[in-house]
Design a protein around this motif. Sequence first.
Motif, PDB file in Angstrom:
ATOM      1  N   LEU A 105     -61.865  80.079  27.205  1.00 42.45           N
ATOM      2  CA  LEU A 105     -63.418  81.604  26.632  1.00 42.45           C
ATOM      3  C   LEU A 105     -63.300  82.060  28.054  1.00 42.45           C
ATOM      4  O   LEU A 105     -63.477  83.413  28.295  1.00 42.45           O
ATOM      5  CB  LEU A 105     -63.717  80.493  25.899  1.00 42.45           C
ATOM      6  CG  LEU A 105     -63.462  80.513  24.823  1.00 42.45           C
ATOM      7  CD1 LEU A 105     -63.933  80.439  23.141  1.00 42.45           C
ATOM      8  CD2 LEU A 105     -62.703  82.314  24.044  1.00 42.45           C
ATOM      9  N   ALA A 106     -63.876  81.013  28.596  1.00 38.59           N
ATOM     10  CA  ALA A 106     -64.441  81.189  29.948  1.00 38.59           C
ATOM     11  C   ALA A 106     -63.801  81.767  31.165  1.00 38.59           C
ATOM     12  O   ALA A 106     -64.316  83.225  31.567  1.00 38.59           O
ATOM     13  CB  ALA A 106     -65.235  80.480  31.156  1.00 38.59           C
ATOM     14  N   ALA A 107     -62.016  82.137  31.204  1.00 43.84           N
ATOM     15  CA  ALA A 107     -60.636  82.328  31.887  1.00 43.84           C
ATOM     16  C   ALA A 107     -61.027  83.800  31.581  1.00 43.84           C
ATOM     17  O   ALA A 107     -61.065  84.443  32.447  1.00 43.84           O
ATOM     18  CB  ALA A 107     -59.914  81.415  31.793  1.00 43.84           C
ATOM     19  N   GLY A 142     -71.170  82.370  28.200  1.00 48.83           N
ATOM     20  CA  GLY A 142     -71.588  81.113  27.959  1.00 48.83           C
ATOM     21  C   GLY A 142     -72.278  80.403  26.634  1.00 48.83           C
ATOM     22  O   GLY A 142     -72.487  78.920  26.071  1.00 48.83           O
ATOM     23  N   VAL A 143     -72.633  81.387  25.918  1.00 49.95           N
ATOM     24  CA  VAL A 143     -73.938  80.826  25.244  1.00 49.95           C
ATOM     25  C   VAL A 143     -73.069  80.559  23.308  1.00 49.95           C
ATOM     26  O   VAL A 143     -71.722  81.109  22.576  1.00 49.95           O
ATOM     27  CB  VAL A 143     -74.782  81.961  24.711  1.00 49.95           C
ATOM     28  CG1 VAL A 143     -75.880  81.256  23.670  1.00 49.95           C
ATOM     29  CG2 VAL A 143     -75.383  81.323  26.055  1.00 49.95           C
ATOM     30  N   ILE A 190     -68.528  76.038  15.911  1.00 47.47           N
ATOM     31  CA  ILE A 190     -68.389  76.484  17.142  1.00 47.47           C
ATOM     32  C   ILE A 190     -68.166  77.988  17.392  1.00 47.47           C
ATOM     33  O   ILE A 190     -67.044  77.856  16.903  1.00 47.47           O
ATOM     34  CB  ILE A 190     -67.946  75.255  18.022  1.00 47.47           C
ATOM     35  CG1 ILE A 190     -68.219  74.041  17.770  1.00 47.47           C
ATOM     36  CG2 ILE A 190     -68.519  75.772  19.275  1.00 47.47           C
ATOM     37  CD1 ILE A 190     -67.869  73.068  18.816  1.00 47.47           C
ATOM     38  N   GLN A 191     -68.467  78.659  17.736  1.00 43.85           N
ATOM     39  CA  GLN A 191     -68.634  80.452  17.815  1.00 43.85           C
ATOM     40  C   GLN A 191     -69.367  80.563  18.582  1.00 43.85           C
ATOM     41  O   GLN A 191     -70.297  80.520  18.956  1.00 43.85           O
ATOM     42  CB  GLN A 191     -68.916  81.090  16.644  1.00 43.85           C
ATOM     43  CG  GLN A 191     -68.397  80.959  15.501  1.00 43.85           C
ATOM     44  CD  GLN A 191     -68.552  81.350  14.232  1.00 43.85           C
ATOM     45  OE1 GLN A 191     -69.844  80.901  12.996  1.00 43.85           O
ATOM     46  NE2 GLN A 191     -68.555  82.370  13.643  1.00 43.85           N
ATOM     47  N   PRO A 192     -68.462  81.503  19.623  1.00 43.06           N
ATOM     48  CA  PRO A 192     -69.429  82.435  20.599  1.00 43.06           C
ATOM     49  C   PRO A 192     -70.711  82.796  20.286  1.00 43.06           C
ATOM     50  O   PRO A 192     -70.457  84.121  19.193  1.00 43.06           O
ATOM     51  CB  PRO A 192     -68.210  83.136  21.645  1.00 43.06           C
ATOM     52  CG  PRO A 192     -66.743  82.493  20.310  1.00 43.06           C
ATOM     53  CD  PRO A 192     -67.073  81.670  20.027  1.00 43.06           C
ATOM     54  N   ASP A 193     -71.587  83.393  20.452  1.00 43.58           N
ATOM     55  CA  ASP A 193     -72.606  84.512  20.105  1.00 43.58           C
ATOM     56  C   ASP A 193     -72.279  85.080  20.681  1.00 43.58           C
ATOM     57  O   ASP A 193     -73.463  86.470  19.435  1.00 43.58           O
ATOM     58  CB  ASP A 193     -74.501  83.509  20.781  1.00 43.58           C
ATOM     59  CG  ASP A 193     -75.421  84.155  20.041  1.00 43.58           C
ATOM     60  OD1 ASP A 193     -75.323  83.680  19.121  1.00 43.58           O
ATOM     61  OD2 ASP A 193     -76.217  84.311  21.192  1.00 43.58           O
ATOM     62  N   VAL A 194     -72.140  85.283  21.524  1.00 41.84           N
ATOM     63  CA  VAL A 194     -71.886  86.966  21.759  1.00 41.84           C
ATOM     64  C   VAL A 194     -70.598  87.583  20.413  1.00 41.84           C
ATOM     65  O   VAL A 194     -69.626  87.394  20.033  1.00 41.84           O
ATOM     66  CB  VAL A 194     -71.360  87.427  23.484  1.00 41.84           C
ATOM     67  CG1 VAL A 194     -70.664  89.230  23.062  1.00 41.84           C
ATOM     68  CG2 VAL A 194     -72.156  87.122  24.536  1.00 41.84           C
TER      69      VAL A 194
END
Length: 276
Positions: free
Chosen positions: A44-46, A53-54, A240-244
């Motif tokens: 996800l970061a890539a 990363g929240v 687990i889900q990205p907050d954005v």
Amino acid sequence: MAWSIYQARRWIVNEGNGKGLVQGVFDAAVVWEESDVLLFHRRLAAEGSSGPGVYCVQPAIEGVPFEAVYRDGVLTEASALSSRLGRRNVLGSLKTILTVPLKVERESLYGKAPEKMVVGGVVYLERKALRVLNADRERRGDSLYPDASSAGADLFLAGEARHSARVPFNVFFSLIRVPDDGASLPSSLYDRLLQLQGWGFRVNRPCMRLCRSIEEVLGACAEICEKRSELPYDITGVLIQPDVVASDGWKEEGSGDTGPVLIYALGPEPGSARPA
């Protein structure tokens, strides 16, 4: 190009140690290993899909996933997904659950509710309610329900509203979508859940965690795993889900892309068998 959950599914199953896919209110890749959670984060970061990363982390509750449509603040449609029964109209059954709002005040201290919105969550039975239900079935010579999902599929999905009204089902809401017609929501998933709570929707506030690093995510997973026996309901893992929230992706039928979603499946409790 944005990384969709379908790419996440293929990547985790093919490159990681994924064990399956949960389909319901959203498609979620399922993993058993902590190392796969780290791989999920790095991918996800890539791709730039996790924002800073929240992550929003909460228990994945054993039950029946559903979606409900509100128009002008009134509950008008509801459906649920079952691998055995497919998509079912559950509006009548959902209306019998006391914690489901039948009407939402569009003007409130928590902001104006959208004219149209889809909210989703899970219908579940607490452990105590399931034990009482099974005790009654045993007295009548009926087969027992092994878990809340089985009871929900039989009594909530396949049953009639008059039957489900006799069962103490409860709900947690975990998502909201709006059509692309000018309605706006916070870009933070965590803030959206708090706004849902302000509008009268029941969210799992005591167990929701806003994690600002992958280390905090792993810590939240460990905490939920440690306390799972103290929870009044059964869980299958950690959501687990990205907050954005990159896009609402709402379509008229209530389907849409909710972004990358991961379920970190917890090991079995002592004395229980590990899922296949």
